[in-house]
Design an enzyme around this catalytic site. Structure first.
Site, short mmCIF file in Angstrom:
data_model
loop_
_atom_site.label_atom_id
_atom_site.label_comp_id
_atom_site.label_asym_id
_atom_site.label_seq_id
_atom_site.Cartn_x
_atom_site.Cartn_y
_atom_site.Cartn_z
N LYS A 84 -7.54 -2.68 -9.96
CA LYS A 84 -7.75 -1.40 -9.28
C LYS A 84 -6.68 -0.37 -9.63
O LYS A 84 -6.87 0.82 -9.41
CB LYS A 84 -7.83 -1.58 -7.76
CG LYS A 84 -6.57 -2.05 -7.10
CD LYS A 84 -6.76 -2.23 -5.60
CE LYS A 84 -5.51 -2.74 -4.93
NZ LYS A 84 -4.35 -1.85 -5.07
N ASP A 85 -5.54 -0.83 -10.18
CA ASP A 85 -4.45 0.07 -10.55
C ASP A 85 -4.55 0.57 -11.99
O ASP A 85 -3.75 1.41 -12.41
CB ASP A 85 -3.09 -0.63 -10.38
CG ASP A 85 -2.78 -0.99 -8.94
OD1 ASP A 85 -3.25 -0.27 -8.04
OD2 ASP A 85 -2.09 -2.00 -8.72
N ARG A 132 -10.46 7.05 -0.35
CA ARG A 132 -11.69 6.25 -0.26
C ARG A 132 -11.88 5.69 1.14
O ARG A 132 -12.98 5.76 1.72
CB ARG A 132 -11.59 5.09 -1.28
CG ARG A 132 -12.62 3.99 -1.08
CD ARG A 132 -12.32 2.80 -1.99
NE ARG A 132 -11.12 2.07 -1.62
CZ ARG A 132 -11.07 1.12 -0.70
NH1 ARG A 132 -12.16 0.79 -0.03
NH2 ARG A 132 -9.95 0.49 -0.43
N ARG A 133 -10.83 5.13 1.68
CA ARG A 133 -10.92 4.56 3.02
C ARG A 133 -11.08 5.66 4.07
O ARG A 133 -11.82 5.50 5.05
CB ARG A 133 -9.68 3.72 3.32
CG ARG A 133 -9.65 2.39 2.56
CD ARG A 133 -8.31 1.69 2.69
NE ARG A 133 -8.33 0.36 2.06
CZ ARG A 133 -7.26 -0.26 1.61
NH1 ARG A 133 -6.06 0.32 1.71
NH2 ARG A 133 -7.35 -1.45 1.05
N ARG A 150 3.10 3.35 3.16
CA ARG A 150 3.46 2.74 1.88
C ARG A 150 4.21 1.45 2.18
O ARG A 150 4.55 1.15 3.30
CB ARG A 150 4.37 3.68 1.07
CG ARG A 150 3.73 4.94 0.53
CD ARG A 150 2.76 4.70 -0.61
NE ARG A 150 3.30 3.86 -1.67
CZ ARG A 150 4.09 4.28 -2.66
NH1 ARG A 150 4.45 5.54 -2.72
NH2 ARG A 150 4.51 3.44 -3.59
N ARG A 156 4.11 -3.37 5.96
CA ARG A 156 3.01 -2.65 6.62
C ARG A 156 2.60 -3.35 7.92
O ARG A 156 2.36 -2.71 8.94
CB ARG A 156 1.81 -2.52 5.68
CG ARG A 156 2.09 -1.65 4.47
CD ARG A 156 0.84 -1.42 3.65
NE ARG A 156 1.17 -0.79 2.37
CZ ARG A 156 0.34 -0.07 1.65
NH1 ARG A 156 -0.90 0.13 2.07
NH2 ARG A 156 0.69 0.46 0.50
N CYS A 243 -7.56 7.59 -8.23
CA CYS A 243 -7.17 7.24 -6.86
C CYS A 243 -6.90 8.46 -5.99
O CYS A 243 -6.69 8.33 -4.79
CB CYS A 243 -5.98 6.30 -6.87
SG CYS A 243 -4.44 7.08 -7.37
#
Length: 308
Positions: A84-85, A132-133, A150, A156, A243
């Site tokens: 995904k990166d 996206r979220r 982050r 997190r 992104c």
């Protein structure tokens, strides 16, 4: 007695990246018992800059450029990436050649007391920096207050427990690879929150002319994963998103067929469109690109500007 050939494996220094690289090397070692693998860490811009959102200083390629530089300079032979990166296009001289079997691609909604997104109090604070979220979850709960977050998985989760956020969203794949327990009821169904392109998948990159390394890493390629992620990435390349934008696509291979669902949106207005397709594997790349073209046309017609 001849010495074993040694392969230098480039990885990011973060704990998750390192662990998933070690897991990949374990697969490679089993498939290539006569090869020695040595993992080498390379810090990326995305690892070093932690006080700004990813979308504010480039986004695309922030976690791969230094690893690719190491490959091009001969400091490493292969690199293991979270797919995904990885941007749509590889630098000249490099290519993605192997995709180990995909982990769970879904997102996990985490709270201190196990409440679902529907049961959260009015105006709760959700930690995520993902456009996206944001557009998908705001559609479910328009009252959400989004707050940038982050850091690694542990930091997190700690911020959640310290009360800085009422909820956070993490990728299930990372949680599983780090052996973090969570209630499976907290998994967000793909139809509810379409995952990032390539989420849950890893990719191994090497030099295009290193035929020996290519042969070594292809031994752990998972065909269904490869077919699914190549369709997702064909969609991403054609729609020219990244992104910074509310963009997602998720493909699943079922026998001779591939099913994909995709979303593009406008993070400023919250408007988005969702489309899906079911095609044969043989036509999945071309049809994924056609889907991207169709969705771009719909966005233009409806004045949905997901490139801003």
């Amino acid at each position: 007695m001849s010495l074993k050939k040694k392969i230098i494996v480039a990885t990011r220094p973060s704990l998750l990246a390192y662990i998933q690289t070690l897991q990949t090397v374990e697969l490679l070692q089993k498939a290539n018992p006569d090869i020695e693998f040595e993992v080498k860490k390379f810090s990326t811009q995305g690892d070093r800059v932690l006080n700004r959102s990813l979308t504010s200083f480039g986004g695309t390629g922030l976690f791969v450029k230094e690893l690719e530089h190491a490959l091009l300079e001969g400091e490493a032979d292969i690199a293991v990436h979270s797919l995904k990166d990885v941007p749509s296009f590889n630098p000249e001289g490099l290519k993605l050649v192997s995709y180990p079997e995909r982990e769970d691609s879904r997102d996990v909604f985490l709270t201190r007391d196990g409440l679902s997104i529907d049961d959260m109090p009015q105006g709760f604070v959700l930690g995520t920096g993902s456009p996206r979220r944001k557009v998908q979850l705001a559609d479910i709960r328009p009252d959400i207050n989004f707050k940038e977050i982050r850091g690694n998985i542990d930091s997190r989760i700690q911020k959640l427990h310290d009360g800085e956020y009422d909820a956070i969203v993490l990728a299930a794949a990372g949680m599983n690879r780090m052996d973090k327990n969570f209630d499976e009821e907290m998994l967000l169904d793909v139809d509810l929150c379409i995952p990032a392109i390539g989420q849950g998948a890893l990719a191994i990159e090497t030099r295009v002319n290193d035929l020996e390394c290519i042969d070594i890493v292809k031994k752990i390629n998972h065909k269904a994963t490869e077919q699914a992620v190549l369709a997702e990435r064909a969609f991403m390349a054609e729609i020219e998103g990244g992104c910074k934008f509310p963009l997602a696509a998720h493909a699943v291979v079922d026998g001779k067929y591939l099913n994909m669902i995709a979303i593009v949106g406008d993070v400023q207005t919250g408007d988005f469109i969702v489309e899906s397709l079911e095609v044969t594997i043989e036509e999945s790349i071309s049809k994924s690109m056609e889907l991207a073209q169709k969705m771009k046309a719909i966005c233009k017609e409806k004045d949905i500007n997901f490139y801003q």
